[in-house]
Design a protein around this motif. Structure first.
Motif, PDB file in Angstrom:
ATOM      1  N   ALA A  26       0.769  -1.077  -0.055  1.00 43.50           N
ATOM      2  CA  ALA A  26       0.158   0.063  -0.106  1.00 43.50           C
ATOM      3  C   ALA A  26       0.873   1.224   0.118  1.00 43.50           C
ATOM      4  O   ALA A  26       0.550   2.219  -0.792  1.00 43.50           O
ATOM      5  N   PHE A  27       1.944   1.257   0.853  1.00 44.62           N
ATOM      6  CA  PHE A  27       2.712   2.369   0.866  1.00 44.62           C
ATOM      7  C   PHE A  27       4.079   2.088   0.270  1.00 44.62           C
ATOM      8  O   PHE A  27       4.782   1.018   0.541  1.00 44.62           O
ATOM      9  N   GLN A  28       4.528   2.626  -0.590  1.00 42.25           N
ATOM     10  CA  GLN A  28       5.487   2.385  -1.581  1.00 42.25           C
ATOM     11  C   GLN A  28       6.627   3.309  -1.322  1.00 42.25           C
ATOM     12  O   GLN A  28       6.569   4.519  -1.454  1.00 42.25           O
ATOM     13  N   LEU A  29       8.006   2.735  -1.137  1.00 45.09           N
ATOM     14  CA  LEU A  29       9.217   3.816  -0.980  1.00 45.09           C
ATOM     15  C   LEU A  29       9.164   4.653  -2.190  1.00 45.09           C
ATOM     16  O   LEU A  29       9.703   5.845  -1.989  1.00 45.09           O
ATOM     17  N   ASP A 201      -4.114  -0.419  11.946  1.00 41.64           N
ATOM     18  CA  ASP A 201      -3.463  -0.368  10.752  1.00 41.64           C
ATOM     19  C   ASP A 201      -3.116   1.022  10.486  1.00 41.64           C
ATOM     20  O   ASP A 201      -4.193   1.835  10.643  1.00 41.64           O
ATOM     21  N   ILE A 202      -1.841   1.224  10.122  1.00 45.72           N
ATOM     22  CA  ILE A 202      -1.763   2.724   9.536  1.00 45.72           C
ATOM     23  C   ILE A 202      -2.095   2.590   8.061  1.00 45.72           C
ATOM     24  O   ILE A 202      -1.377   1.933   7.326  1.00 45.72           O
ATOM     25  N   SER A 203      -2.338   3.746   7.661  1.00 48.06           N
ATOM     26  CA  SER A 203      -2.910   3.974   6.214  1.00 48.06           C
ATOM     27  C   SER A 203      -1.477   4.364   5.560  1.00 48.06           C
ATOM     28  O   SER A 203      -0.591   5.026   6.126  1.00 48.06           O
ATOM     29  N   ALA A 204      -1.607   4.458   4.210  1.00 48.20           N
ATOM     30  CA  ALA A 204      -0.406   5.044   3.337  1.00 48.20           C
ATOM     31  C   ALA A 204      -0.217   6.343   3.624  1.00 48.20           C
ATOM     32  O   ALA A 204       0.695   6.895   3.760  1.00 48.20           O
ATOM     33  N   GLU A 205      -1.406   7.244   3.484  1.00 47.09           N
ATOM     34  CA  GLU A 205      -1.292   8.473   4.144  1.00 47.09           C
ATOM     35  C   GLU A 205      -0.670   8.693   5.195  1.00 47.09           C
ATOM     36  O   GLU A 205       0.502   9.803   5.510  1.00 47.09           O
ATOM     37  N   LYS A 206      -0.846   8.066   6.383  1.00 46.36           N
ATOM     38  CA  LYS A 206      -0.158   8.420   7.694  1.00 46.36           C
ATOM     39  C   LYS A 206       1.168   7.840   7.779  1.00 46.36           C
ATOM     40  O   LYS A 206       2.131   8.602   8.197  1.00 46.36           O
ATOM     41  N   MET A 207       1.653   6.689   7.020  1.00 41.73           N
ATOM     42  CA  MET A 207       2.810   6.345   6.811  1.00 41.73           C
ATOM     43  C   MET A 207       3.818   7.432   6.089  1.00 41.73           C
ATOM     44  O   MET A 207       4.797   7.779   6.487  1.00 41.73           O
ATOM     45  N   ASN A 208       3.191   7.975   5.197  1.00 36.01           N
ATOM     46  CA  ASN A 208       3.829   8.986   4.332  1.00 36.01           C
ATOM     47  C   ASN A 208       4.113  10.362   5.386  1.00 36.01           C
ATOM     48  O   ASN A 208       5.161  10.926   5.400  1.00 36.01           O
ATOM     49  N   GLU A 209       3.039  10.583   6.349  1.00 34.88           N
ATOM     50  CA  GLU A 209       3.202  11.806   7.109  1.00 34.88           C
ATOM     51  C   GLU A 209       4.428  11.409   8.215  1.00 34.88           C
ATOM     52  O   GLU A 209       5.026  12.245   8.643  1.00 34.88           O
TER      53      GLU A 209
END
Length: 466
Positions: A26-29, A201-209
């Motif tokens: 979901a979250f990509q480097l 679970d942490i969302s892709a938006e929060k991971m980016n934050e």
């Protein structure tokens, strides 16, 4: 035929670079955009290295070389990254002392040398629409050394001084982003999941934050490491608490975050692709002098001034396959042209010095560089990289003899870093390479009949001062 081979390799590398598969998490480097108004660092390296070299010669016996060296280095760097500009600058100071033994089917020769290397380079890229960019850079190097050789009926002292400045200006398309802060964020969250410490679970938006928060923390320079550590861990904890991501504060939660943040070095990684064309004019000044005191006194000095230019076209692709694996590949093709002005002076025995010899030189050729690398990152404390590289040189105007020919050098190297303690890591490098060439085509220093093999290892320690 050999030029055709090198161009084929270039096309294969470019095609391979465009065929990588995307990440499926979901979250990509690759989606992280590294932005900072300025981050700086100072690194101290202590290295131990050794090498083995064996070759078959044309006009003399087989050559063997064994060496062991120890050299520290001090590296200062600065990085700026905004939507419109990327800036990197590095200053490197590297003094060293070495002792070597060489044999060419005669009694061995020992030599001791002291070397001082210094370099300063910078690159600025200014971005416009659709990630097209204009770049300007500079690469300055200085090299000074003094050597003493001794052996049976031999005593030689030699000194050298070298300055080179290479300017760069170019255009291109694409962008390479630093994604190590996103990597750190993912490792922290993954370990919290393994410990069952996340409330949701942490969302892709929060991971980016979270990744952007880690970048902001790294921008803050505090020399008191105790105050800095309190500030950093407090900011990270505030993020998880404010977003209600952790079930409760506990010693397990704290040690998991601290283990990833404080007890790791978070190796650098990039994502993206760039295509570029640049021109690199250069100037160089060299001095070499030496005295042979045994068996007969002689004294020689050579001064050389060189200027030239080098247009370069190339591609580089950095691909984070997932959190643990990285692919890197690239290729460049350049044409180099140099003109030189030389002055040599010589004296032998009790005779007066000879008249200085003044002469001009020219040189030109094509150079292909290509590489393919795979990196493994099991944690943010360990990194292992393997690289295959190829360098191919085609010379069609070598100084004054107008000779033509080629040289091809494939090689494989492995590098690794492992965390030891706060801001200190153990580094390893090992490489092997083979050189195949036409001995009559290149500089006179290439005396080998057909090929040469080279292997070396390097083990050292790095400590980040701030």
């Amino acid at each position: 035929m050999n030029l055709r081979f090198t161009l084929t390799i270039l096309l294969v590398c470019i095609f391979t670079a465009t065929q990588s598969n995307a990440q499926d998490s979901a979250f990509q480097l690759k989606d992280y955009k590294f932005r900072t108004l300025g981050v700086k660092g100072l690194e101290l390296d202590i290295n131990l290295s050794g090498g083995v070299f064996d070759s078959k010669n044309v006009n003399s016996g087989d050559m063997q070389r064994r060496s062991f060296n120890s050299n520290p280095s001090l590296i200062y760097f600065k990085v700026i990254s905004t939507d419109k500009r990327q800036h990197t600058s590095t200053f490197n100071l590297n003094p060293s002392y070495s002792s070597n033994f060489n044999r060419i089917e005669t009694p061995g020769i020992k030599d001791r040398s002291a070397v001082l290397l210094g370099s300063w380079n910078r690159m600025d890229r200014f971005f416009f629409k659709k990630n097209t960019f204009f770049e300007i850079g500079n690469d300055f190097n200085v090299n000074a050394y003094s050597t003493r050789q001794s052996g049976e009926n031999r005593l030689v002292n030699s000194d050298a001084l070298y300055f080179q400045d290479k300017f760069s200006i170019g255009v291109g398309k694409g962008r390479l982003e630093n994604v190590q802060d996103a990597q750190m964020a993912m490792f922290i969250v993954n370990d919290l999941k393994k410990m069952n410490l996340l409330d949701k679970d942490i969302s892709a938006e929060k991971m980016n934050e979270l990744a952007r928060l880690l970048t902001a923390i790294n921008n803050r320079r505090v020399f008191d490491s105790r105050i800095r550590r309190i500030y950093e861990l407090t900011k990270i904890d505030s993020f998880f608490q404010a977003n209600r991501l952790v079930k409760q504060s506990s010693i397990s939660y704290f040690t998991t975050v601290n283990d990833n943040w404080a007890l790791a070095f978070n190796p650098g990684r990039q994502a993206g692709t760039i295509y570029y064309f640049r021109i690199r004019p250069s100037v160089k000044w060299e001095y070499n002098g030496g005295e042979d005191k045994l068996p007969v006194f002689s004294k020689t000095s050579i001064r050389r001034y060189t200027y030239g230019y080098e247009p370069v076209i190339g591609i580089e692709k950095q691909k984070p396959v997932n959190l643990f694996w990285q692919k890197s590949m690239g290729a460049s093709l350049s044409f180099g042209q140099e003109w030189g002005r030389n002055k040599t002076e010589f004296q032998s025995g009790n005779n007066p010095p000879q008249q200085p010899n003044l002469y001009n030189t020219t040189g030109s050729g094509l150079l292909l560089n290509a590489f393919y690398a795979v990196g493994y990152y099991p944690s943010n404390r360990t990194m292992i990289n393997g690289t295959f590289n190829l360098q191919s040189q085609y010379v069609f105007n070598n100084f004054s003899d107008k000779s033509e020919g080629f040289a091809i050098t494939p090689g494989i190297n492995v590098s690794a870093s492992y965390f030891i303690s706060f801001r200190t890591r153990l580094n390893f490098y090992g490489g092997i390479s083979w050189r195949y060439y036409d001995p009559g085509a290149l500089s006179a220093s290439y005396i080998y009949s057909r090929s040469a093999f080279d292997a070396n290892i390097n083990i050292g320690f790095s400590h980040i001062l701030f």
